[in-house]
Design a protein around this motif. Structure first.
Motif, PDB file in Angstrom:
ATOM      1  N   ALA A  29       0.824  -1.214   0.000  1.00 22.44           N
ATOM      2  CA  ALA A  29       0.000   0.000   0.000  1.00 22.44           C
ATOM      3  C   ALA A  29       0.856   1.260   0.000  1.00 22.44           C
ATOM      4  CB  ALA A  29      -0.927  -0.006   1.216  1.00 22.44           C
ATOM      5  N   THR A  30       1.902   1.297   0.813  1.00 25.71           N
ATOM      6  CA  THR A  30       2.725   2.510   0.848  1.00 25.71           C
ATOM      7  C   THR A  30       3.498   2.694  -0.450  1.00 25.71           C
ATOM      8  OG1 THR A  30       4.550   1.370   1.961  1.00 25.71           O
ATOM      9  CG2 THR A  30       2.976   2.569   3.346  1.00 25.71           C
ATOM     10  N   SER A  31       3.946   1.608  -1.064  1.00 23.51           N
ATOM     11  CA  SER A  31       4.688   1.780  -2.315  1.00 23.51           C
ATOM     12  C   SER A  31       3.764   2.230  -3.445  1.00 23.51           C
ATOM     13  CB  SER A  31       5.430   0.500  -2.690  1.00 23.51           C
ATOM     14  OG  SER A  31       4.536  -0.542  -2.974  1.00 23.51           O
ATOM     15  N   ALA A  32       2.479   1.917  -3.354  1.00 24.77           N
ATOM     16  CA  ALA A  32       1.538   2.370  -4.382  1.00 24.77           C
ATOM     17  C   ALA A  32       1.034   3.784  -4.117  1.00 24.77           C
ATOM     18  CB  ALA A  32       0.344   1.416  -4.458  1.00 24.77           C
ATOM     19  N   LEU A  33       0.840   4.147  -2.864  1.00 25.44           N
ATOM     20  CA  LEU A  33       0.174   5.411  -2.541  1.00 25.44           C
ATOM     21  C   LEU A  33       1.110   6.542  -2.127  1.00 25.44           C
ATOM     22  CD1 LEU A  33      -2.820   3.990  -0.482  1.00 25.44           C
ATOM     23  CD2 LEU A  33      -2.819   4.741  -2.869  1.00 25.44           C
ATOM     24  N   ILE A  37      10.375   7.674  -1.292  1.00 22.20           N
ATOM     25  CA  ILE A  37      11.211   6.474  -1.326  1.00 22.20           C
ATOM     26  C   ILE A  37      11.757   6.149   0.056  1.00 22.20           C
ATOM     27  CG2 ILE A  37      13.360   5.534  -2.253  1.00 22.20           C
ATOM     28  CD1 ILE A  37      12.721   6.978  -4.839  1.00 22.20           C
ATOM     29  N   LYS A  38      12.117   7.169   0.824  1.00 18.31           N
ATOM     30  CA  LYS A  38      12.670   6.921   2.160  1.00 18.31           C
ATOM     31  C   LYS A  38      11.648   6.255   3.066  1.00 18.31           C
ATOM     32  CE  LYS A  38      15.987  10.650   1.960  1.00 18.31           C
ATOM     33  NZ  LYS A  38      16.388  11.954   2.469  1.00 18.31           N
ATOM     34  N   LEU A  39      10.396   6.708   3.017  1.00 22.78           N
ATOM     35  CA  LEU A  39       9.346   6.089   3.825  1.00 22.78           C
ATOM     36  C   LEU A  39       9.118   4.635   3.401  1.00 22.78           C
ATOM     37  CD1 LEU A  39       7.142   6.291   6.004  1.00 22.78           C
ATOM     38  CD2 LEU A  39       5.595   7.021   4.190  1.00 22.78           C
ATOM     39  N   ASN A  40       9.103   4.404   2.096  1.00 20.45           N
ATOM     40  CA  ASN A  40       8.933   3.039   1.601  1.00 20.45           C
ATOM     41  C   ASN A  40      10.084   2.150   2.056  1.00 20.45           C
ATOM     42  OD1 ASN A  40       6.568   3.766   0.326  1.00 20.45           O
ATOM     43  ND2 ASN A  40       7.574   4.186  -1.616  1.00 20.45           N
ATOM     44  N   ALA A  78       2.697 -12.322  -1.834  1.00 21.03           N
ATOM     45  CA  ALA A  78       1.411 -12.225  -2.539  1.00 21.03           C
ATOM     46  C   ALA A  78       0.616 -11.010  -2.053  1.00 21.03           C
ATOM     47  CB  ALA A  78       0.601 -13.505  -2.341  1.00 21.03           C
ATOM     48  N   ALA A  79       0.631 -10.760  -0.754  1.00 16.28           N
ATOM     49  CA  ALA A  79      -0.076  -9.588  -0.222  1.00 16.28           C
ATOM     50  C   ALA A  79       0.568  -8.298  -0.714  1.00 16.28           C
ATOM     51  CB  ALA A  79      -0.085  -9.626   1.304  1.00 16.28           C
ATOM     52  N   MET A  80       1.889  -8.257  -0.709  1.00 17.48           N
ATOM     53  CA  MET A  80       2.599  -7.061  -1.156  1.00 17.48           C
ATOM     54  C   MET A  80       2.233  -6.728  -2.596  1.00 17.48           C
ATOM     55  SD  MET A  80       6.712  -6.458  -1.447  1.00 17.48           S
ATOM     56  CE  MET A  80       6.972  -7.612  -2.778  1.00 17.48           C
ATOM     57  N   TRP A  81       2.350  -7.711  -3.486  1.00 21.94           N
ATOM     58  CA  TRP A  81       2.076  -7.464  -4.902  1.00 21.94           C
ATOM     59  C   TRP A  81       0.581  -7.322  -5.176  1.00 21.94           C
ATOM     60  CZ3 TRP A  81       5.395  -5.417  -7.855  1.00 21.94           C
ATOM     61  CH2 TRP A  81       6.747  -5.661  -7.657  1.00 21.94           C
ATOM     62  N   GLY A  82      -0.254  -8.067  -4.465  1.00 22.68           N
ATOM     63  CA  GLY A  82      -1.698  -7.969  -4.673  1.00 22.68           C
ATOM     64  C   GLY A  82      -2.234  -6.598  -4.306  1.00 22.68           C
ATOM     65  N   VAL A  83      -1.808  -6.070  -3.159  1.00 27.70           N
ATOM     66  CA  VAL A  83      -2.256  -4.742  -2.744  1.00 27.70           C
ATOM     67  C   VAL A  83      -1.709  -3.685  -3.701  1.00 27.70           C
ATOM     68  CG1 VAL A  83      -2.040  -3.003  -0.919  1.00 27.70           C
ATOM     69  CG2 VAL A  83      -2.629  -5.354  -0.336  1.00 27.70           C
ATOM     70  N   LEU A  85      -0.861  -4.021  -6.907  1.00 24.95           N
ATOM     71  CA  LEU A  85      -1.608  -4.076  -8.174  1.00 24.95           C
ATOM     72  C   LEU A  85      -3.019  -3.526  -8.006  1.00 24.95           C
ATOM     73  CD1 LEU A  85      -0.567  -7.508  -9.703  1.00 24.95           C
ATOM     74  CD2 LEU A  85      -0.251  -5.267 -10.728  1.00 24.95           C
ATOM     75  N   GLY A  86      -3.669  -3.868  -6.899  1.00 26.93           N
ATOM     76  CA  GLY A  86      -5.024  -3.399  -6.655  1.00 26.93           C
ATOM     77  C   GLY A  86      -5.133  -1.894  -6.541  1.00 26.93           C
ATOM     78  N   LEU A  87      -4.087  -1.254  -6.012  1.00 25.54           N
ATOM     79  CA  LEU A  87      -4.114   0.203  -5.863  1.00 25.54           C
ATOM     80  C   LEU A  87      -3.578   0.938  -7.084  1.00 25.54           C
ATOM     81  CD1 LEU A  87      -2.962   0.454  -2.156  1.00 25.54           C
ATOM     82  CD2 LEU A  87      -5.253   0.838  -3.061  1.00 25.54           C
ATOM     83  N   GLU A  88      -2.748   0.299  -7.867  1.00 24.92           N
ATOM     84  CA  GLU A  88      -2.134   0.955  -9.023  1.00 24.92           C
ATOM     85  C   GLU A  88      -2.969   0.857 -10.292  1.00 24.92           C
ATOM     86  OE1 GLU A  88       0.871   2.601  -9.776  1.00 24.92           O
ATOM     87  OE2 GLU A  88       1.189   2.841  -7.632  1.00 24.92           O
TER      88      GLU A  88
END
Length: 169
Positions: A29-33, A37-40, A78-83, A85-88
């Motif tokens: 979620a943070t990488s999508a929203l 970069i530092k926070l991610n 799976a959760a990392m990539w699923g979230v 993709l879902g947000l992007e």
């Protein structure tokens, strides 16, 4: 003489699974929203440390710990990539992927890997653009960090158990 508390507390397998799953989703979620970069990087580091520590606290045999860690790693990635993709991407694209199955997912991911670029703006206002090769390396690194942290924690757990037992005597 005061007794020392163990550095790593015993952890239930369910808690270890939920920790990696939740932090994988949080990082996605943070990488999508969040375009910082530092926070991610901080969230990914937190996810890696928590995944390692919770799996290091498992109090079972090595193979059981590794089994739990592998399931945690798969769920976390799976959760990392699923979230992400879902947000992007729009829901129509993702529902189309559901109908296409695994082949559609592979086509989407390879298409993204061939075409994605990232532009970064520095503090001085300069902009650097990074192409698909750099993006693929970043994606592989963050996936490896998310997947390896619980596995390395599970491998460390017998060592930690011996250290805790030695302190108790």
């Amino acid at each position: 003489m005061a007794t020392r508390r163990p550095a790593i507390r015993p952890t239930a397998a369910f808690i270890a699974l939920l920790t990696v799953l939740g932090l994988g989703a949080l990082y996605g979620a943070t990488s999508a929203l969040v375009p910082l970069i530092k926070l991610n990087a901080i969230i990914l580091t937190l996810a890696a440390m928590a995944g390692f520590l919770t799996h290091a606290g498992l109090q079972r045999g090595l193979f059981t710990n590794l089994g739990v860690a592998l399931v945690s790693a798969a769920l976390g990635v799976a959760a990392m990539w699923g979230v992400w993709l879902g947000l992007e991407y729009p829901a129509e694209l993702l529902s189309g992927l559901e109908k296409q199955g695994a082949q559609g997912v592979v086509e989407l991911v390879t298409g993204l890997a061939r075409t994605t670029t990232i532009s970064l703006r520095g503090a001085s206002g300069s902009v650097s653009t990074h192409g698909p090769d750099t993006v693929r390396m970043v994606w592989m690194a963050e996936t490896a960090v998310m997947a390896l942290s619980p596995v390395l924690g599970a491998l460390w757990s017998p060592v930690e158990r011996r250290r805790m037992a030695a302190r108790a005597v």
